[in-house]
Design a protein around this motif. Structure first.
Motif, short mmCIF file in Angstrom:
data_model
loop_
_atom_site.label_atom_id
_atom_site.label_comp_id
_atom_site.label_asym_id
_atom_site.label_seq_id
_atom_site.Cartn_x
_atom_site.Cartn_y
_atom_site.Cartn_z
N ALA A 23 0.83 -1.21 0.00
CA ALA A 23 0.00 0.00 0.00
C ALA A 23 0.87 1.25 0.00
N GLU A 24 1.96 1.21 0.72
CA GLU A 24 2.87 2.36 0.79
C GLU A 24 3.52 2.62 -0.57
N GLN A 25 3.98 1.54 -1.24
CA GLN A 25 4.61 1.71 -2.55
C GLN A 25 3.60 2.21 -3.59
N ILE A 26 2.40 1.67 -3.57
CA ILE A 26 1.37 2.10 -4.51
C ILE A 26 1.00 3.56 -4.27
N ASP A 27 0.95 3.95 -3.00
CA ASP A 27 0.68 5.35 -2.67
C ASP A 27 1.77 6.26 -3.26
N LYS A 28 3.03 5.81 -3.18
CA LYS A 28 4.13 6.59 -3.77
C LYS A 28 3.96 6.73 -5.28
N LEU A 29 3.58 5.64 -5.92
CA LEU A 29 3.42 5.65 -7.37
C LEU A 29 2.34 6.63 -7.80
N PHE A 30 1.20 6.61 -7.10
CA PHE A 30 0.11 7.52 -7.45
C PHE A 30 0.48 8.97 -7.18
N LYS A 31 1.08 9.23 -6.03
CA LYS A 31 1.45 10.61 -5.70
C LYS A 31 2.49 11.15 -6.67
N ARG A 361 -10.70 2.36 -14.55
CA ARG A 361 -11.69 1.66 -13.73
C ARG A 361 -11.17 0.33 -13.20
N GLY A 362 -10.11 -0.20 -13.83
CA GLY A 362 -9.56 -1.47 -13.38
C GLY A 362 -8.83 -2.17 -14.50
N ALA A 370 -5.95 -19.67 -10.97
CA ALA A 370 -5.12 -19.45 -9.78
C ALA A 370 -4.54 -18.04 -9.77
N ASN A 371 -4.05 -17.59 -10.92
CA ASN A 371 -3.52 -16.23 -10.99
C ASN A 371 -4.62 -15.19 -10.86
N LEU A 372 -5.80 -15.49 -11.38
CA LEU A 372 -6.92 -14.55 -11.23
C LEU A 372 -7.32 -14.41 -9.77
N GLU A 373 -7.30 -15.52 -9.02
CA GLU A 373 -7.62 -15.46 -7.59
C GLU A 373 -6.58 -14.61 -6.86
N ARG A 374 -5.33 -14.74 -7.25
CA ARG A 374 -4.27 -13.92 -6.65
C ARG A 374 -4.54 -12.44 -6.91
N VAL A 375 -4.90 -12.11 -8.15
CA VAL A 375 -5.18 -10.71 -8.53
C VAL A 375 -6.34 -10.16 -7.71
N GLN A 376 -7.35 -10.98 -7.50
CA GLN A 376 -8.52 -10.52 -6.73
C GLN A 376 -8.12 -10.14 -5.30
N GLU A 377 -7.11 -10.78 -4.78
CA GLU A 377 -6.63 -10.44 -3.44
C GLU A 377 -5.97 -9.07 -3.42
N TRP A 378 -5.48 -8.62 -4.56
CA TRP A 378 -4.84 -7.30 -4.65
C TRP A 378 -5.85 -6.17 -4.87
N LYS A 379 -7.06 -6.53 -5.17
CA LYS A 379 -8.07 -5.53 -5.53
C LYS A 379 -8.22 -4.46 -4.46
N LEU A 381 -6.09 -3.14 -2.64
CA LEU A 381 -5.02 -2.14 -2.70
C LEU A 381 -5.34 -1.01 -3.67
N PHE A 382 -6.24 -1.28 -4.63
CA PHE A 382 -6.59 -0.29 -5.65
C PHE A 382 -7.88 0.46 -5.31
N GLU A 383 -8.65 -0.07 -4.39
CA GLU A 383 -9.95 0.54 -4.08
C GLU A 383 -9.84 1.97 -3.56
N PRO A 384 -8.79 2.35 -2.81
CA PRO A 384 -8.69 3.76 -2.40
C PRO A 384 -8.59 4.73 -3.58
N TYR A 385 -8.25 4.20 -4.76
CA TYR A 385 -8.11 5.04 -5.95
C TYR A 385 -9.31 4.88 -6.89
N LEU A 386 -10.39 4.27 -6.32
CA LEU A 386 -11.66 4.07 -7.04
C LEU A 386 -11.48 3.18 -8.26
#
Length: 465
Positions: A23-31, A361-362, A370-379, A381-386
C-alpha cells in the motif's frame, strides 16, 4: 494448539506487513504520477508536434525517433529499435460525397476512406444505393438487387450495452468485411456507418479487408458519419431511387521498414523473467491519435519512470514496448512475439493500454484461475483510488501473440463511455485528453506491474479456454 495459533498469528502478521508495504509503494506511485508525471508532456509532443502516425508515414518515423530519445533520457538499462516491415497506405486528398434525390438536387455528407481501401475512378463513383443492417442481412439479399449498386451498411452500435467495446464488437464486422462480401455480389462500392454511439458529423475510419479478392475486383469503401447515415437512411425510405456519389484517391504502396521502440530495466533477481507494458505507437491519420493510442504509449513509458523515481528496484526484467502497426496489420505485435520466441525468452506478464486515456476503472485478465484469484486479493489495494474492476477478459491486440499456457495477460480498462466518440476520427486530439485521468492510468499500470514483479505469477497453471 498453542503452536498452531502462533504459526497462524505470525503468518497473519507477515501478511499484514506485506500489505502495508504494498500500500505504501502504490501510494508513492500515485502521488508521484499526479505531481511529477511526464505522460501528459510526452503526449503533447506526440500529438501536437508530430500528429497522426499512420504506419509507414514520416510522422510514424518521427514518433519512433522521439520516443526512443525520451526512453534514452530515463537512464534505463537498455533502449533499442526492433525492425518490422509495415504496410504503407496513403489517404490522398480529402474524400467527397453527396447523395442525389433528383438530378441537380444533392446533399453533401461527411465521409472518409476506410484504411486499405482502393480509390474510386478519377471522376468519382455514382450509383444507386441498397441499405442493409449488416453482413447477415446482405447475404439474404438477391444478388441482382446488389449488382451495380453501392451497399450502405447501416447497423448502429447497440446503445443498450454498457460496455461500449461490446457494442463495437457487435457491428465492426460490417466495416472490416463489408467491401469483400459486397464485391462478391457485384456491388461497385460500400459506405459504412461509423462505429460511434454519438450522433455527430465525424466519419470514423478503421481497417478493412478484401480477403483474397484480386485487385481488379476490389471496390472502394468509405465510412459515413452517424448524422450522415441517419439522414441518408431516412432519405432512402422516402426515395429508394436516391443515388450516391463518392470520390477518394487513396493508394496502397509496397511495405516499408519501421520499428517497435523498446526499453527495459534489467531484473535484479530474476532477469530471465520478462514483463512487458505497452501500447501501439501508430495511429490513424485523421486526428492526432491522442486516445488511440498515444495515451497508452506515454502511460507505458511512465510506468518505468515511476518505478525508478520511487526508488523501486525490479526483481524481474521490465520492458516497455511501443508497438508499430496495430491499426492496419498488427505487424509490430507479431514481430515482437516472433523475436521473443526465437530467443527463447520467458515472458511471464504483459499489460497493454489501448482503450483511451480516460479515468481508469480497473483491469481485465487473460490468465489461469489461480492467478486470477491472486489478482482478486490485490483488488483492495486499488480501491482507495476508485479502481474496482478486476475481471477475466480480453487483454490487448499487441500482446496477444505472446500468449501461452502460463503467462498473465492484462489490459487497462478505463471508463469507455466517451471512447468511441473519438475512435479513429478527426476529433481524436490532445485537447480531449484529461491530464489527471491520464496520470491516474499510468499510476494504476505501474502499481499492477509492481505487484506482479514483486510476487511473480503462480507457475504450473494453465489458462482455461
Amino acid at each position: 494448539m498453542k503452536k498452531a495459533f502462533l504459526i497462524l498469528f505470525l503468518s497473519l502478521s507477515i501478511l499484514g506487513q506485506a500489505q502495508s508495504a504494498d500500500a505504501e509503494q502504490i501510494d508513492k506511485l500515485f502521488k508521484t504520477a499526479l505531481t511529477e508525471g511526464k505522460a501528459y508532456d510526452w503526449l503533447n509532443h506526440l500529438s501536437n508536434q508530430i500528429g497522426g502516425r499512420l504506419s509507414g508515414s514520416v510522422q510514424a518515423q518521427q514518433a519512433v525517433e522521439y520516443t526512443k530519445a525520451q526512453l534514452d533520457s530515463l537512464g534505463l538499462d537498455r533502449v533499442w529499435l526492433q525492425p518490422v516491415m509495415v504496410p504503407k497506405w496513403v489517404r490522398g486528398t480529402p474524400e467527397f460525397a453527396y447523395f442525389e434525390t433528383s438530378p441537380g438536387l444533392s446533399t453533401n455528407v461527411p465521409v472518409c476512406a476506410l484504411g486499405g481501401s482502393v480509390a474510386t475512378p478519377i471522376g468519382g463513383l455514382k450509383a444507386g444505393l441498397v441499405e442493409v443492417t449488416g453482413l447477415e442481412d446482405l447475404k439474404k439479399m438477391d444478388p441482382d438487387k446488389i449488382k451495380g449498386k453501392i451497399v450502405f451498411f447501416n447497423r448502429p452500435m447497440d446503445p443498450t450495452l454498457i460496455s461500449t467495446f461490446d457494442a463495437y464488437s457487435g457491428c465492426v464486422d460490417q466495416r472490416y468485411a463489408g467491401a469483400a462480401e459486397a464485391a462478391k455480389l457485384g456491388a461497385v462500392g460500400v459506405v459504412v456507418r461509423s462505429m460511434n454511439l454519438r450522433l455527430d458529423d465525424y466519419p470514423h475510419t478503421g481497417s478493412m479487408s478484401y480477403e483474397d479478392l484480386p485487385v481488379s475486383d476490389r471496390i472502394p469503401a468509405a465510412a459515413i458519419s452517424t448524422n450522415g447515415a441517419e439522414i441518408l437512411s431516412t432519405t432512402l425510405k422516402l426515395n429508394p431511387e436516391t443515388k450516391f456519389y463518392l470520390r477518394q484517391n487513396c493508394k496502397q504502396f509496397e511495405d516499408v521498414e519501421s520499428f517497435n521502440v523498446i526499453g527495459e530495466i534489467k531484473g535484479s533477481e530474476f532477469p530471465n523473467e520478462v514483463m512487458v507494458v505497452g501500447g501501439h505507437l501508430d495511429s490513424w491519420d485523421l486526428g492526432d491519435g491522442s486516445h488511440d493510442d498515444g495515451a497508452g504509449c506515454v502511460q507505458s513509458m511512465d510506468v518505468l519512470r515511476l518505478l525508478k523515481k520511487t526508488g523501486y528496484r525490479p526483481k524481474r526484467t521490465i520492458r516497455v514496448v511501443l508497438f508499430m502497426n496495430e491499426e492496419n496489420g498488427l505487424r509490430g505485435g507479431n514481430k515482437y512475439a516472433e523475436v521473443a520466441q526465437s530467443k527463447n525468452e520467458r515472458h511471464i506478464f504483459a499489460l497493454e493500454s489501448d482503450a483511451g486515456g480516460f479515468t481508469p476503472r480497473g483491469f481485465s485478465f487473460d490468465c489461469s484461475e489461480a492467478n486470477l484469484e491472486r489478482v482478486q486479493e490485490w483488488k483492495k489495494l486499488f480501491e482507495p483510488y476508485l479502481i474496482h474492476l478486476f475481471e477475466k477478459g480480453y487483454s490487448g491486440a499487441d500482446i496477444g501473440p505472446l500468449k501461452n499456457n502460463e503467462m498473465v495477460l492484462a489490459g487497462l480498462r478505463p471508463d469507455s463511455q466517451r471512447y468511441f466518440d473519438h475512435h479513429h476520427a478527426e476529433n481524436d486530439t490532445f485537447e480531449h485528453v484529461n491530464k489527471r485521468e491520464l496520470e491516474l492510468g499510468a499510476a494504476s499500470m505501474a502499481s499492477l506491474v509492481y505487484l506482479f514483479d514483486k510476487y511473480g505469477i503462480i507457475p504450473g497453471t494453465k489458462i482455461k479456454g
